[in-house]
Design a protein around this motif. Structure first.
Motif, PDB file in Angstrom:
ATOM      1  N   MET A 152     -52.685  24.491 -24.693  1.00 25.07           N
ATOM      2  CA  MET A 152     -54.122  24.238 -24.641  1.00 25.07           C
ATOM      3  C   MET A 152     -54.279  22.770 -25.246  1.00 25.07           C
ATOM      4  O   MET A 152     -55.114  21.919 -24.882  1.00 25.07           O
ATOM      5  CB  MET A 152     -54.996  25.155 -25.010  1.00 25.07           C
ATOM      6  CG  MET A 152     -55.466  26.118 -24.199  1.00 25.07           C
ATOM      7  SD  MET A 152     -56.381  27.435 -24.779  1.00 25.07           S
ATOM      8  CE  MET A 152     -58.191  26.456 -24.776  1.00 25.07           C
ATOM      9  N   ASP A 153     -53.673  22.544 -26.662  1.00 25.13           N
ATOM     10  CA  ASP A 153     -53.713  21.359 -27.073  1.00 25.13           C
ATOM     11  C   ASP A 153     -53.096  20.191 -26.328  1.00 25.13           C
ATOM     12  O   ASP A 153     -53.620  19.273 -26.281  1.00 25.13           O
ATOM     13  CB  ASP A 153     -53.119  21.655 -28.521  1.00 25.13           C
ATOM     14  CG  ASP A 153     -53.902  21.160 -29.594  1.00 25.13           C
ATOM     15  OD1 ASP A 153     -54.932  20.623 -29.391  1.00 25.13           O
ATOM     16  OD2 ASP A 153     -53.651  21.196 -30.722  1.00 25.13           O
ATOM     17  N   ASN A 207     -55.298  20.137 -22.588  1.00 22.56           N
ATOM     18  CA  ASN A 207     -56.815  20.487 -22.513  1.00 22.56           C
ATOM     19  C   ASN A 207     -57.621  20.288 -23.838  1.00 22.56           C
ATOM     20  O   ASN A 207     -58.855  20.698 -23.734  1.00 22.56           O
ATOM     21  CB  ASN A 207     -57.045  22.003 -21.794  1.00 22.56           C
ATOM     22  CG  ASN A 207     -57.713  21.794 -20.476  1.00 22.56           C
ATOM     23  OD1 ASN A 207     -58.457  20.731 -20.154  1.00 22.56           O
ATOM     24  ND2 ASN A 207     -58.124  22.890 -19.809  1.00 22.56           N
ATOM     25  N   ALA A 208     -57.222  19.729 -24.614  1.00 19.39           N
ATOM     26  CA  ALA A 208     -57.660  19.835 -25.946  1.00 19.39           C
ATOM     27  C   ALA A 208     -59.053  18.930 -26.276  1.00 19.39           C
ATOM     28  O   ALA A 208     -59.743  19.153 -27.004  1.00 19.39           O
ATOM     29  CB  ALA A 208     -57.015  19.549 -27.333  1.00 19.39           C
ATOM     30  N   PHE A 233     -50.973  36.872 -25.179  1.00 21.44           N
ATOM     31  CA  PHE A 233     -51.691  35.809 -25.524  1.00 21.44           C
ATOM     32  C   PHE A 233     -52.806  36.164 -26.471  1.00 21.44           C
ATOM     33  O   PHE A 233     -53.216  35.298 -27.122  1.00 21.44           O
ATOM     34  CB  PHE A 233     -52.226  34.855 -24.361  1.00 21.44           C
ATOM     35  CG  PHE A 233     -51.380  34.341 -23.564  1.00 21.44           C
ATOM     36  CD1 PHE A 233     -50.342  33.581 -24.101  1.00 21.44           C
ATOM     37  CD2 PHE A 233     -51.090  34.493 -22.230  1.00 21.44           C
ATOM     38  CE1 PHE A 233     -49.495  32.603 -23.510  1.00 21.44           C
ATOM     39  CE2 PHE A 233     -49.878  33.986 -21.460  1.00 21.44           C
ATOM     40  CZ  PHE A 233     -49.205  32.957 -22.168  1.00 21.44           C
ATOM     41  N   ARG A 242     -46.530  19.756 -32.490  1.00 19.60           N
ATOM     42  CA  ARG A 242     -47.789  18.917 -32.723  1.00 19.60           C
ATOM     43  C   ARG A 242     -47.910  18.647 -34.537  1.00 19.60           C
ATOM     44  O   ARG A 242     -47.406  19.132 -35.003  1.00 19.60           O
ATOM     45  CB  ARG A 242     -48.918  19.803 -32.093  1.00 19.60           C
ATOM     46  CG  ARG A 242     -49.123  20.912 -32.898  1.00 19.60           C
ATOM     47  CD  ARG A 242     -50.458  21.625 -32.461  1.00 19.60           C
ATOM     48  NE  ARG A 242     -50.540  23.187 -32.816  1.00 19.60           N
ATOM     49  CZ  ARG A 242     -51.323  23.879 -32.132  1.00 19.60           C
ATOM     50  NH1 ARG A 242     -52.202  23.600 -31.325  1.00 19.60           N
ATOM     51  NH2 ARG A 242     -51.179  25.226 -32.335  1.00 19.60           N
ATOM     52  N   LYS A 245     -49.832  29.565 -26.557  1.00 17.14           N
ATOM     53  CA  LYS A 245     -51.236  29.440 -25.873  1.00 17.14           C
ATOM     54  C   LYS A 245     -51.791  28.043 -26.393  1.00 17.14           C
ATOM     55  O   LYS A 245     -52.409  27.148 -26.015  1.00 17.14           O
ATOM     56  CB  LYS A 245     -52.081  30.664 -25.548  1.00 17.14           C
ATOM     57  CG  LYS A 245     -53.359  30.334 -25.039  1.00 17.14           C
ATOM     58  CD  LYS A 245     -54.419  31.429 -25.235  1.00 17.14           C
ATOM     59  CE  LYS A 245     -55.627  31.221 -24.756  1.00 17.14           C
ATOM     60  NZ  LYS A 245     -56.677  32.320 -24.912  1.00 17.14           N
ATOM     61  N   SER A 246     -52.140  28.250 -27.754  1.00 16.03           N
ATOM     62  CA  SER A 246     -52.649  27.071 -28.561  1.00 16.03           C
ATOM     63  C   SER A 246     -51.787  26.000 -28.547  1.00 16.03           C
ATOM     64  O   SER A 246     -52.672  24.701 -28.220  1.00 16.03           O
ATOM     65  CB  SER A 246     -52.846  27.545 -30.121  1.00 16.03           C
ATOM     66  OG  SER A 246     -53.086  26.618 -30.856  1.00 16.03           O
TER      67      SER A 246
END
Lengths: 338, 306
Positions: free
Chosen positions: A166-167, A170-171, A152, A109, A162-163
């Motif tokens: 999620m990004d 679902n961010a 986690f 990212r 996890k981050s």
């Protein structure tokens, strides 16, 4: 070094290009992140399938690069940065299969057009959507996410994973969601934690447990209460992943990326953000505070002077005991309206 | 009346919606995410993996639904809309926060005087036409005087007085003035050359001050020289591994690897072995000498096909 388009000092020549440039400006509440799926010099059948189906989950915020690219994100991330600014995307999935690292997926990212962090996973096993003869979710619907394992919350590698995931899925911050639109679940669980991991935290990725990436569709059954009973059906794709190389974020860049907008006054009053001690907004919208008042020493209160009330020599002891009692009860708060 | 039977049958008909776990699940309703901090049960995982994964996922999602369905809802044509709370998990942004626009001269004046910002409508009510017309642009009201077919001329006007041109010039002047103010505001917002130069000099000075051999530590301070700004001091962690560090130094001193190496190669005081080997091997070293003299067979083996 390339700069994001919005940082260029070029002035737009037409209204249309101005709108396009404005759409790319940084916003306080950000748009959903766009992901770019890039194929490396060699991708096998497994990787092709995995990337295609991950993209199906990420649609419509996904861009696929159909051609092969000579890209090595861990050695030189400049092409990722270039693509990020060109496509206004901030997530990457790079698939590359080599002899040393077969079937590798790199999740990366960016922040402000620069690579923030990366994590490489190896695809051990992949089962596609078409292998499950079950109902599928509607493309573009927001998934629910489920992470299972204590790692986690404790292990830096899995906190990062996890981050990242999620990004990835679902961010987007939304203020409301349509409840019947919740159709599918992305569940990420780990294999049992090996005992070697609990003691000294070894950095060898071979010791880390496997990651099971599963997707399910949700069926809601009536339960006689307001909350329905949830049943899951496997939907696919399902992947078994192993962690490989990773790159953590530069602390300075991370700090800049985690900066939050200043809270509005109304939000602070609602109780978000920094807690303000002894102040609250009541139902009527009035700010109420509590003030602590020390216990008053009534023994020293000067009342009307009379000859008969004068303290005599023998009575002094009594008075002191009374004062001590007063002191012990001193710390009781008293509620007063502001 | 005994209703326990009825209750039991009712309960049997519907499966439970409660989830019981050792550690409570961590639900982030804003991101529709649930984290299960319970360790994975190794036995069930090994015996029936897929079912185990599905059942843990089901439990997690059940608790997520429990919190979702208790949120306040709003009716919509597609079904109830649940109002989500702000997410608790902090994720990094993809772009930096937008920079606040520097205020224009007018905005600063308005703030000082307490003048409220009013949004002016793009359209205006035309009393004659009895309809809404645009304030500017095509058929704009600001061009009404230029376009009307008859215009009043003041009595003391010149012979070549053109009323349409006069009104038009006035309008054009307003536009030009606005443009001039816009440019002035932009110039005010941009950092001045002087400030930039000053900043540049400061950074150069700071660099030179720490570019000495001691990195600026033992330099003589000039009179009136200020301390460097923005220098962060670094300290060892408070719970330092002092014993470990000192032991490392001690072992380094004790081993003295260089010294022992020297002694071993030198041999006794009479013959300098190193020098002797160098002479005997004609400067190619002891290994080459050994290979030449004794290790013919071995050397051949080593050089063979691999």
């Amino acid at each position: 070094m390339t700069f994001p388009l919005y940082q260029c000092s070029r002035t737009p020549k037409s209204a249309r290009s101005k709108r396009a440039m404005d759409a790319r400006q940084p916003k306080e509440i950000e748009d959903p992140r766009t992901a770019i799926f890039v194929k490396g010099t060699h991708t096998g059948e497994v990787l092709n399938g995995a990337m295609k189906e991950l993209m199906a989950l990420k649609r419509p915020n996904a861009i696929s690069f159909s051609k092969k690219n000579t890209v090595r994100p861990f050695e030189d991330a400049s092409s990722l940065e270039f693509w990020a600014q060109k496509n206004d995307a901030s997530l990457f999935v790079v698939g590359q299969s080599t002899k040393k690292r077969p079937d590798g997926l790199v999740f990366a990212r960016t922040f402000d057009g620069r690579v923030l962090d990366m994590c490489e996973v190896g695809v051990e096993e992949f089962v596609g959507m078409d292998k499950f003869k079950t109902p599928k979710s509607t493309p573009g619907h927001k998934p629910m996410m489920h992470f299972a394992s204590e790692l986690f919350d404790t292990h830096p590698r899995f906190i990062q994973l996890k981050s990242l995931l999620m990004d990835f899925f679902n961010a987007e911050v939304i203020d409301s969601i349509c409840l019947p639109g919740l159709e599918h679940v992305i569940s990420v669980s780990l294999a049992p934690t090996p005992t070697s991991l609990n003691g000294a935290q070894e950095d060898d990725p071979k010791n880390l447990p496997k990651v099971h990436f599963r997707t399910y569709t949700v069926r809601l059954l009536s339960s006689g209460t307001r909350i329905p009973r949830v049943e899951l059906t496997p939907m696919g794709p399902s992947l078994d992943l192993t962690l490989r190389r990773h790159q953590t974020a530069d602390p300075e860049l991370w700090k800049a990326a985690m900066r939050r907008p200043k809270m509005k006054k109304t939000e602070v009053e609602k109780g978000l953000g920094k807690k303000r001690k002894n102040m609250e907004v009541d139902e009527m919208g009035d700010l109420r505070g509590r003030v602590h008042v020390m216990k008053q020493d009534l023994g020293k209160l000067q009342t009307r002077k009379m000859k008969g009330l004068k303290a005599r020599a023998g009575e002094e002891v009594d008075e002191e005991i009374g004062m001590e009692e007063g002191a012990s009860r001193r710390k009781k708060p008293r509620v007063e309206s502001l | 009346m005994d209703v326990s039977n009825i209750l039991a049958s009712h309960a049997a008909k519907f499966q439970s919606v409660t989830v019981e776990k050792e550690t409570p699940l961590d639900v982030d309703t804003g991101f529709l995410t649930v984290t299960d901090p319970n360790p994975i049960d190794e036995e069930t995982y090994n015996s029936n993996r897929e079912e185990y994964l599905q059942s843990t996922a089901r439990d997690g999602i059940q608790s997520l639904f429990a919190s979702l369905f208790t949120l306040p809802t709003q009716a919509s044509p597609d079904g109830p809309l649940a109002k989500l709370p702000p997410p608790t998990t902090q994720l990094p942004r993809s772009k930096p926060l937008p920079k606040p626009k520097p205020p224009t001269k007018w905005e600063r004046f308005a703030a000082a005087k307490g003048i409220q910002h009013k949004v002016r409508d793009r359209r205006e009510w035309d009393e004659e036409k009895q309809e809404w017309v645009s304030r500017w642009g095509r058929n704009g009201k600001n061009k009404q005087k230029e376009e009307q077919w008859i215009t009043e001329v003041p009595a003391n006007a010149d012979a070549d007085y053109d009323p349409v041109k006069a009104v038009r010039d006035e309008r054009k002047a307003r536009v030009a003035k606005n443009e001039k103010q816009k440019i002035a505001n932009q110039a005010r917002a941009a950092p001045s050359e002087r400030d930039q130069r000053k900043k540049e000099i400061d950074t150069t000075l700071a660099t030179t001050r720490i570019s000495t051999a001691s990195m600026g530590r033992f330099d003589k301070k000039l009179e009136g020289e200020k301390n460097l700004r923005g220098v962060k001091r670094k300290f060892d962690p408070t719970e330092s591994n002092e014993t470990k560090n000192s032991l490392a130094i001690m072992s380094k001193l004790a081993s003295d690897s260089k010294k022992s190496k020297k002694e071993s190669t030198h041999g006794d005081d009479v013959l300098n072995v190193r020098k002797a080997i160098r002479t005997a091997s004609r400067g190619r070293g002891g290994v080459a000498l050994g290979r030449e003299s004794g290790g013919r067979g071995r050397g051949g083996k080593r050089g063979g096909k691999r």
